[in-house]
Design a protein around this motif. Structure first.
Motif, short mmCIF file in Angstrom:
data_model
loop_
_atom_site.label_atom_id
_atom_site.label_comp_id
_atom_site.label_asym_id
_atom_site.label_seq_id
_atom_site.Cartn_x
_atom_site.Cartn_y
_atom_site.Cartn_z
N UNK A 1 0.00 -1.08 0.11
CA UNK A 1 0.26 -0.01 0.35
C UNK A 1 0.84 1.67 -0.27
N UNK A 2 2.18 0.95 0.87
CA UNK A 2 2.79 2.94 0.46
C UNK A 2 3.40 2.44 -0.46
N UNK A 3 3.82 1.59 -1.97
CA UNK A 3 4.36 1.71 -3.08
C UNK A 3 3.45 2.26 -3.66
N UNK B 1 -7.91 -3.05 -15.91
CA UNK B 1 -6.71 -3.19 -15.75
C UNK B 1 -5.71 -3.78 -16.45
N UNK B 2 -4.22 -3.14 -16.27
CA UNK B 2 -3.60 -4.20 -16.48
C UNK B 2 -3.09 -4.86 -16.18
N UNK C 1 -8.31 -14.59 -11.44
CA UNK C 1 -9.38 -14.56 -11.33
C UNK C 1 -8.45 -13.27 -9.79
N UNK C 2 -8.28 -14.24 -8.88
CA UNK C 2 -7.60 -14.06 -7.96
C UNK C 2 -6.72 -12.81 -7.81
N UNK C 3 -6.00 -12.65 -9.08
CA UNK C 3 -4.88 -11.35 -9.24
C UNK C 3 -5.65 -10.66 -9.43
N UNK C 4 -6.57 -10.99 -10.56
CA UNK C 4 -7.86 -9.79 -11.35
C UNK C 4 -8.07 -8.60 -10.01
N UNK D 1 -8.84 -4.11 -7.15
CA UNK D 1 -8.25 -3.29 -5.50
C UNK D 1 -7.08 -1.86 -5.60
N UNK D 2 -6.06 -2.47 -6.11
CA UNK D 2 -4.59 -1.44 -5.99
C UNK D 2 -5.19 -0.17 -7.70
#
Ligand SMILES: NC(=O)c1ccc[n+]([C@@H]2O[C@H](COP(=O)([O-])OP(=O)(O)OC[C@H]3O[C@@H](n4cnc5c(N)ncnc54)[C@H](O)[C@@H]3O)[C@@H](O)[C@H]2O)c1
Length: 338
Positions: A105-107, A289-290, A319-322, A327-328
């Motif tokens: 999250x900091x990144x 998303x990318x 799908x999980x990674x998507x 979220x990011x």
């Protein structure tokens, strides 16, 4: 050795965070022809913050002392308008390195404003046919942000680099089977560049004793393939940072060079190529998303390879990674738009 083409106009190549560790290895790869081939003359444009201009001058001295025949000029600047005003290919390297204990999250928080400013600079100062390669932590989200703030720049112009993950998988498979990494091909990575990166060796092949066999069959260890291998690859950067207190440099630059050669069709791959590109919903990855995908390249243009049929196990991970990418993206947008 092939001679540089003296009649050809030099290719102007921009690098951001150019006084950093990754750039230090990348500039030498570019200057010696490992990215754009042995005949393309290059002008390097090195962009970094005002405090690091001395480091850039030192880098330029080193590059000059290498006497690379392809290197036609080096421009150094802390001015974003000058940097983005006249180039054909950009490597937008993130400036926030991975450090022990730093949270993802900091990144995102550190990177989002920077890639917004790169997007705005692309929109204002750059030609619409430039190619932009985004690299560094949170690169897929960084690319999304950069492109959002460069709305008139075609999304096809942007890619992120999956090749380091692929090389890391190949290296581990090779180690496990006691063969050189060049004997391993058709590794695929999907999704985000994070702890959810999906390492897929279901189509991978390996040459053992002059016979090409499926990696899955040769390894014959489901736990290693499904759990240990991805965990090694996902931890790789942390392991490097723990040992040398800085990110991977040489291996990152090598991956950037391979990515470039594939993107510009300078070499024809014997294997699947993967890159981070805008999703069109293929394989269940959300649109907008990318994500890393297997791609085909023709005339320096990528298209997502839609002919693969990943197992249900891999599909669930994609799908999980998507979801993580969504979220990011939303976190980065919330930081920028309040
Ligand atoms: N995931 C991986 O496997 C992997 C591997 C290697 C590097 N990386 C990532 O690549 C990125 C670059 O790493 P590095 O080791 O070169 O970092 P580094 O710390 O060596 O260099 C960062 C550079 O960015 C510059 N900088 C700071 N703020 C800036 C700004 N606003 N605009 C332009 N430049 C700015 C700094 O002056 C510095 O020169 C980092 O995000 C790193 O974590 C990831």
């Amino acid at each position: 050795m092939a001679q540089a083409d003296k009649c050809q106009r030099p290719l102007r190549v921009l690098i951001t965070a150019a006084a950093g560790h990754v750039a230090y290895s990348l500039v030498f790869m570019i200057a010696k022809g490992a990215c754009f081939g042995p005949k393309v003359p290059i002008v390097l444009i090195l962009y970094d913050v005002p405090e690091n201009q001395d480091s850039l001058h030192g880098l330029a001295v080193e590059l000059n002392d290498c006497c690379y025949p392809l290197l036609n000029g080096i421009e150094i600047t802390p001015d974003i308008q000058l940097a983005f005003g006249n180039f054909s290919v950009a490597y937008l390297l993130a400036s926030s390195p991975h450090k022990p204990g730093i949270q993802r999250g900091d990144l995102i928080e550190a990177n989002a404003p920077e890639f917004k400013s790169y997007g705005e600079a692309l929109e204002k100062y750059s030609r619409k046919n430039v190619k932009v390669i985004v690299y560094g932590d949170c690169m897929n989200t960084n690319l999304f942000i950069c492109s959002k703030y460069a709305p008139s720049m075609p999304q096809e112009n942007f890619t992120t680099v999956a090749q380091l993950n692929i090389n890391r998988v190949k290296a581990q498979v090779a180690l496990k089977l006691g063969v050189p990494p060049t004997c391993v091909r058709n590794v695929i990575v999907w999704g985000n560049d994070s702890s959810t990166t999906v390492c897929d060796i279901s189509k991978a092949k390996v040459i053992i004793d002059e016979n090409e066999v499926k990696v899955k069959k040769a390894i014959d260890d489901c736990n290693w393939i499904q759990h240990e291998l991805p965990s090694i690859v996902q931890r790789r950067e942390d392991d490097i940072v723990d040992c040398q207190e800085k990110s991977a440099g040489i291996s990152a630059a090598k991956a950037l060079a391979q990515h470039t050669r594939f993107l510009f069709s300078i070499c024809v791959p014997r294997s699947y190529i993967c890159m981070g590109v805008f999703s069109d919903g293929s394989y269940g990855v959300p649109c907008d998303v990318v994500s890393f995908f297997p791609v085909c390249i023709e005339d320096c243009k990528w298209t997502i390879n839609k002919n693969l049929s990943p197992s249900q196990f891999i599909r669930d991970l994609i799908i999980l990674s998507g979801c993580e990418l969504e979220q990011e993206r939303d976190k980065a947008l919330a930081i920028l738009e309040g």
